[in-house]
Scaffold this active site. Structure first.
Site, PDB file in Angstrom:
ATOM      1  N   ARG A   1      41.988  24.643   2.604  1.00  0.00           N
ATOM      2  CA  ARG A   1      42.397  23.532   1.738  1.00  0.00           C
ATOM      3  C   ARG A   1      41.190  22.642   1.437  1.00  0.00           C
ATOM      4  O   ARG A   1      40.709  21.931   2.299  1.00  0.00           O
ATOM      5  CB  ARG A   1      43.500  22.692   2.388  1.00  0.00           C
ATOM      6  CG  ARG A   1      43.901  21.494   1.528  1.00  0.00           C
ATOM      7  CD  ARG A   1      45.263  20.910   1.865  1.00  0.00           C
ATOM      8  NE  ARG A   1      45.312  20.214   3.132  1.00  0.00           N
ATOM      9  CZ  ARG A   1      46.338  19.456   3.529  1.00  0.00           C
ATOM     10  NH1 ARG A   1      47.406  19.323   2.748  1.00  0.00           N
ATOM     11  NH2 ARG A   1      46.319  18.864   4.707  1.00  0.00           N
TER      12      ARG A   1
ATOM     13  N   ASP B   1      48.215  12.733  10.317  1.00  0.00           N
ATOM     14  CA  ASP B   1      47.027  12.874   9.465  1.00  0.00           C
ATOM     15  C   ASP B   1      47.076  11.784   8.408  1.00  0.00           C
ATOM     16  O   ASP B   1      47.871  10.846   8.504  1.00  0.00           O
ATOM     17  CB  ASP B   1      46.916  14.286   8.892  1.00  0.00           C
ATOM     18  CG  ASP B   1      47.988  14.600   7.846  1.00  0.00           C
ATOM     19  OD1 ASP B   1      48.785  13.703   7.499  1.00  0.00           O
ATOM     20  OD2 ASP B   1      48.036  15.747   7.373  1.00  0.00           O
TER      21      ASP B   1
END
Length: 543
Positions: A168, A449
């Site tokens: 990613r 996160d």
């Protein structure tokens, strides 16, 4: 500042011998070609986002696009056939790109590993470049790691049962300020993609898989078109057949939810489906409609996957993907094992089981976990309920989702003082870690996160802005939130002790968080708000 032999490319950070292998002249030339060709389009798309936000601020609600109705209504086109290593994706683990994590994630028994340069990675120079080194070594089977504190050694399992690697890159809104091309910071998306693709595409193909990606934070099909154009040019430049790259798009913005068909269509020969990026999606709903009192949400804990707007989004995503022959991936289980409390651990595992059972029954082809110990839990649920490699054949023709369904934020729940304090604590703790270069942080037995920190500060902003009332009967004000922020900081200082607290970045985190919770100033992303702190601090310390 270091100059290298590639015209127009300047590196604003020291480069050691290993990192220099990543930043080779060939790789930098490849990067420069992509940046020069595509950065102007990226900039114009970001400008388009700003104009769209102005519309939303005026009260114009999103809807399915009339100009692309022909794409949605055409039943004949399909995405790409699932690529090698991506046919069965029932459990995907995600995490940052540090060396130990890369080894553990590839070894843990999951179907795939999403190596993350985005929300679980604080984009310091070392994290980004060393992450590229780690992935290169993993793909060549040479990666190993020795823990300096206990001498424990880590290496790849020898039975060949490694997870398929998916990378990613960072989102379109971010820049890599350590690399200038023609005097301008590089697009972080293009940088992450270019370095990985240049060094590994051919080796991955030789290994029997391809270069696979997860694409974050997109807000329109035009942003997917830009990725597709980059894929085509990159494949052509390196002599890799078009369609070799595969990309799964995270539907983690409310605007992208209205363009799912179009996003798959733009990427169709490179598409490997869509994913329910649930935490960022909640953040996006708050952010995009932050001035609209009808979109005020209760405590984060009350915004579950069964609330109307989340349920509609999941059902539409599964229907859309399966109609187009691609994977529909489920969301993240953020729970982490609780080592010292068996009862609390059992309750957490039970939550994961229920969540994964809901996903597989709804028609998802796979799901996400944040911790290796949860792979087995998720795998058991999917194995019991999914007897084929995927369930793309489950068409969900029964599903009909309207624009109003996607915008139905009639959520049962309330705003509580406990929820307010939790948001302050999560925002503060996560931001402090991020400023120290850690983008993936265990807080209250959840792996947090950037997405969860974004929800936390956005909810605080929203509640102050709209003077929301709490379950305890109090009106939320900026003054009260700043007072609670001070209290949370005092609590942390007591817990850590003066020396540890003094060495931490909590003071800096508090200063930034204080600007974001008054209902006035609002930054598009925490990562862009804080980024200069980890670049300039780095440059001051090292140059």
């Amino acid at each position: 500042m270091s100059h290298n032999s590639v015209p127009g490319v300047t590196i604003l950070a020291p480069v050691n011998d290993t990192q220099a292998q990543i930043l080779s002249p060939g790789a930098l030339e490849f990067l420069a070609k992509l940046q020069r060709a595509f950065n102007p389009t990226r900039k114009s798309l970001l400008q388009r986002r700003a104009l769209r936000q102005q519309e939303l601020d005026r009260g114009v609600l999103p809807d399915f696009l009339p100009e692309t109705a022909h794409i949605r209504e055409d039943d004949t086109w399909r995405g790409a056939y699932p690529a090698p290593g991506l046919v069965d994706r029932r459990v995907e683990i995600t995490g940052p790109v540090d060396r130990k994590m890369v080894i553990n994630a590839l070894n843990c028994g999951s179907s795939t590993y999403m190596a993350d340069f985005e929300d679980s990675n604080a984009p310091t120079w070392e994290n980004n470049i060393d992450g590229q080194v780690n992935l290169r070594d993993a793909i060549r089977g040479t990666i190993s790691f020795t823990n300096p504190t206990n001498n424990k050694k880590y290496s790849l399992r020898k039975d060949g049962k490694l997870a398929t690697l998916i990378v990613r890159p960072r989102g379109w809104h971010l820049e890599e300020k350590h690399i200038l091309i023609d005097g301008t910071p590089t697009s972080a998306s293009i940088f992450d993609f270019a370095m990985y693709f240049y060094h590994n595409a051919k080796k991955l193909i030789e290994n029997g898989v391809g270069p696979y990606f997860y694409l974050p934070k997109m807000e329109s099909h035009l942003e997917a078109r830009l990725w597709n154009d980059i894929f085509n040019v990159a494949q052509d430049l390196l002599g890799v057949p078009r369609g070799t790259i595969r990309a799964t798009v995270l539907i983690e913005t409310i605007l992208a939810a209205f363009e799912m068909d179009e996003i798959i269509y733009e990427l169709r020969e490179h598409s490997s489906g869509l994913n329910c990026g649930r935490w960022d999606y909640i953040f996006s709903v708050i952010k995009k409609f932050r001035y609209n009192p009808n979109f005020v949400l209760p405590d984060r804990a009350d915004v579950t996957m069964t609330t109307p707007f989340m349920d509609a989004y999941v059902r539409l995503l599964i229907k859309t993907c399966h109609r187009r022959g691609v994977h529909a991936m489920g969301g993240m289980a953020a729970q982490i094992p609780i080592k010292n409390d068996q009862k609390a651990n059992s309750a957490a595992i039970e939550k994961v089981r229920a969540d994964k059972l809901r996903e597989v029954k709804a028609g998802h082809d796979g799901t996400w976990v944040a911790h290796p110990d949860l792979v087995k839990v998720a795998m058991e649920i999917f194995n019991e309920n999914l007897k084929t490699p995927n369930q793309i054949f489950v068409r969900r023709d029964d599903v009909s989702v309207t624009a109003l369904d996607l915008l139905n934020t009639n959520v049962r729940g309330s705003i509580t003082e406990n929820g307010i304090r939790s948001n302050i604590s999560v925002g503060l703790t996560y931001m402090e870690s991020w400023l120290r270069g850690l983008g993936c942080v265990p807080i209250n037995n959840l792996m947090e996160d950037a997405a969860t920190a974004e929800i936390s500060r956005s909810q605080l902003w929203q509640w102050a802005r709209h003077k929301s009332r709490t379950a305890e009967g109090k009106t939320v004000t900026a003054e009260d939130l700043l007072k609670l922020l001070d209290e949370e900081l005092v609590k942390l200082e007591k817990q850590l002790g003066p020396q540890k607290f003094g060495e931490s970045k909590y003071g800096l985190a508090k200063r930034y968080l204080a600007t974001q919770i008054t209902g006035k100033e609002y930054s598009e992303f925490l990562t862009t708000l804080l980024y200069d702190e980890i670049t300039t601090a780095y440059n001051k310390a090292k140059l």
